[in-house]
Each structure stands twice: as C-alpha cells, then as structure tokens.
Motif scaffolding. Sequence first.
Motif, PDB file in Angstrom:
ATOM      1  N   TRP A  72       0.832  -1.214   0.000  1.00 51.62           N
ATOM      2  CA  TRP A  72       0.000   0.000   0.000  1.00 51.62           C
ATOM      3  C   TRP A  72       0.861   1.256   0.000  1.00 51.62           C
ATOM      4  O   TRP A  72       0.540   2.239  -0.681  1.00 51.62           O
ATOM      5  N   ALA A  73       1.972   1.242   0.754  1.00 49.24           N
ATOM      6  CA  ALA A  73       2.844   2.416   0.815  1.00 49.24           C
ATOM      7  C   ALA A  73       3.540   2.657  -0.521  1.00 49.24           C
ATOM      8  O   ALA A  73       3.674   3.802  -0.964  1.00 49.24           O
ATOM      9  N   GLY A  74       4.007   1.583  -1.167  1.00 50.43           N
ATOM     10  CA  GLY A  74       4.654   1.742  -2.465  1.00 50.43           C
ATOM     11  C   GLY A  74       3.714   2.297  -3.510  1.00 50.43           C
ATOM     12  O   GLY A  74       4.085   3.181  -4.301  1.00 50.43           O
ATOM     13  N   SER A  75       2.473   1.816  -3.512  1.00 49.88           N
ATOM     14  CA  SER A  75       1.480   2.312  -4.459  1.00 49.88           C
ATOM     15  C   SER A  75       1.125   3.769  -4.170  1.00 49.88           C
ATOM     16  O   SER A  75       0.965   4.580  -5.093  1.00 49.88           O
ATOM     17  N   PHE A  76       0.994   4.109  -2.893  1.00 48.25           N
ATOM     18  CA  PHE A  76       0.693   5.494  -2.504  1.00 48.25           C
ATOM     19  C   PHE A  76       1.807   6.425  -2.987  1.00 48.25           C
ATOM     20  O   PHE A  76       1.546   7.504  -3.532  1.00 48.25           O
ATOM     21  N   MET A  77       3.046   5.993  -2.799  1.00 51.93           N
ATOM     22  CA  MET A  77       4.192   6.795  -3.244  1.00 51.93           C
ATOM     23  C   MET A  77       4.145   7.029  -4.755  1.00 51.93           C
ATOM     24  O   MET A  77       4.360   8.142  -5.231  1.00 51.93           O
ATOM     25  N   TRP A  78       3.830   5.975  -5.509  1.00 47.23           N
ATOM     26  CA  TRP A  78       3.770   6.119  -6.958  1.00 47.23           C
ATOM     27  C   TRP A  78       2.647   7.057  -7.374  1.00 47.23           C
ATOM     28  O   TRP A  78       2.835   7.918  -8.244  1.00 47.23           O
ATOM     29  N   GLU A  79       1.474   6.905  -6.776  1.00 47.54           N
ATOM     30  CA  GLU A  79       0.328   7.723  -7.171  1.00 47.54           C
ATOM     31  C   GLU A  79       0.590   9.207  -6.976  1.00 47.54           C
ATOM     32  O   GLU A  79       0.176  10.028  -7.801  1.00 47.54           O
ATOM     33  N   TYR A  80       1.280   9.572  -5.902  1.00 46.25           N
ATOM     34  CA  TYR A  80       1.488  10.988  -5.607  1.00 46.25           C
ATOM     35  C   TYR A  80       2.795  11.548  -6.168  1.00 46.25           C
ATOM     36  O   TYR A  80       2.877  12.739  -6.477  1.00 46.25           O
ATOM     37  N   PHE A  81       3.807  10.697  -6.294  1.00 38.97           N
ATOM     38  CA  PHE A  81       5.127  11.221  -6.635  1.00 38.97           C
ATOM     39  C   PHE A  81       5.763  10.557  -7.856  1.00 38.97           C
ATOM     40  O   PHE A  81       6.849  10.965  -8.274  1.00 38.97           O
ATOM     41  N   GLY A  82       5.109   9.537  -8.454  1.00 35.55           N
ATOM     42  CA  GLY A  82       5.713   8.834  -9.581  1.00 35.55           C
ATOM     43  C   GLY A  82       5.258   9.321 -10.943  1.00 35.55           C
ATOM     44  O   GLY A  82       5.869   8.983 -11.952  1.00 35.55           O
TER      45      GLY A  82
END
Length: 222
Positions: free
Chosen positions: A107-117
């Motif tokens: 969940w954290a990796g996906s959250f990081m991608w959605e906002y910053f990737g």
Amino acid sequence: SAAVAKGDFLTGNGTYVAERRPWFAAGEVFATNLVVWTYDRYIRENGTNPGFRIGFNSFEENIKNGFEYDDNNFATNMYAHPYHGDLYFNAARANGMSYWGSVPYTWAGSFMWEYFGEVHHAAINDWILTSMGGMALGEVFFRLSQMVTDNTATGSRRNWGELGGTIISPVRGFTRLVTGEWSRVGPNPPDRFPRASRVSYRVGLRTSGQDQLWDADTTRPF
C-alpha cells in the motif's frame, strides 16, 4: 545436514525462519518505483510522454488535489497495476516478511507512486487495484518462485532453479542475488510445497457502459 545461513535460524521444533530485513525491503520498494519511473520517463515512447516529467510542482499539485478516479483501460487497471503491486509485495516477502507483514509495503509503495511517480493526479482506484491486486498476485508469484528454487541444490541445477524463480518473481530473485541467498546452501522453508493447489477460471461476455447486451458495441469476451 545443510548449514543455516547467517541471520536465519531454526526454532526448537526445527522450523526454518528467514532473516527479516525491513529496511532493505523498504529500500527495494523505493528502488522499484525509481526503476519503473526511469523506464516510463526515458525509454517508454522515447521519453516523450509528459505524464512522467515529475517535480516539486507536480508533487504539490497532487497533494493539493487528492485522490480522483482514473478510467484507464482494462489491461492497465486489471493487470499492469496488480503486477506493479506484486513487485512491492515481494520486496517485503523476499526479505522475511509474512503475508500480512508485506501488506503495508504494498500500500505504501502504491501510494508513493500515485502521488510522486507521475504527473497525473493520484487515482483512488489505481491505489486500491495496485495494492490489493499486488497482495493477491504477489503471494501467488512468491509461492511459485519458492517452489522452483531449492536451497539444498548446487551447481547448474541450483542456478537454473534460481533463474526460473527470478523470472516468476524478479524482485525475489534480485533480493536472493544481492543477499547471497542465490548460491547459499541451507534448508528449504517447510511450506515450500503446498499441501494442495487449485486453479479456477471463468469465461463469458462482459459489456462496458450502460448499454443492453444485445444493443452494445462494447461487449467483449473475458
């Protein structure tokens, strides 16, 4: 008997327990996003896609905007996103985390991608599909990869098994390579082979939109 690797141990009843590396797992989640972003930014479409030209302005815009809904095509939402989540999940799983212990990394990796990737606004459905799909697909690939690798093997048999496991689960294979587990001889985990396996499938027709099945031109087989 085969020696137990440093950091791994056998409990009193002989159960194999892998070394837990939570910070290494977090680093691999970050590296996964960095590798995927590098491909999207500089290799995919020859680097012409503006959606991956991220920076502080896009970070601020995404944070201010919050989540919205993304209407990407079926293959992107239902396979590409879960496969991306599988990479996060197996970064944790390959570093000694349990199934549930690997969930926060996904969940954290996906959250990081959605906002910053990417420049596109964060999508709530992408976050859910990547995370929940990654949990399901990731555990399947982890177990299949574990089945084809044999910690007691040596020589070419060991290398072919490790290569096969890496094809199934690239992050697990990379982790085993850099930690020395690729070639280290030791015991196999007791759950290497499941007590039972099952495959299920469904086929039919599906219609997108609100049209009736017999009127729609959007009906496709699945």
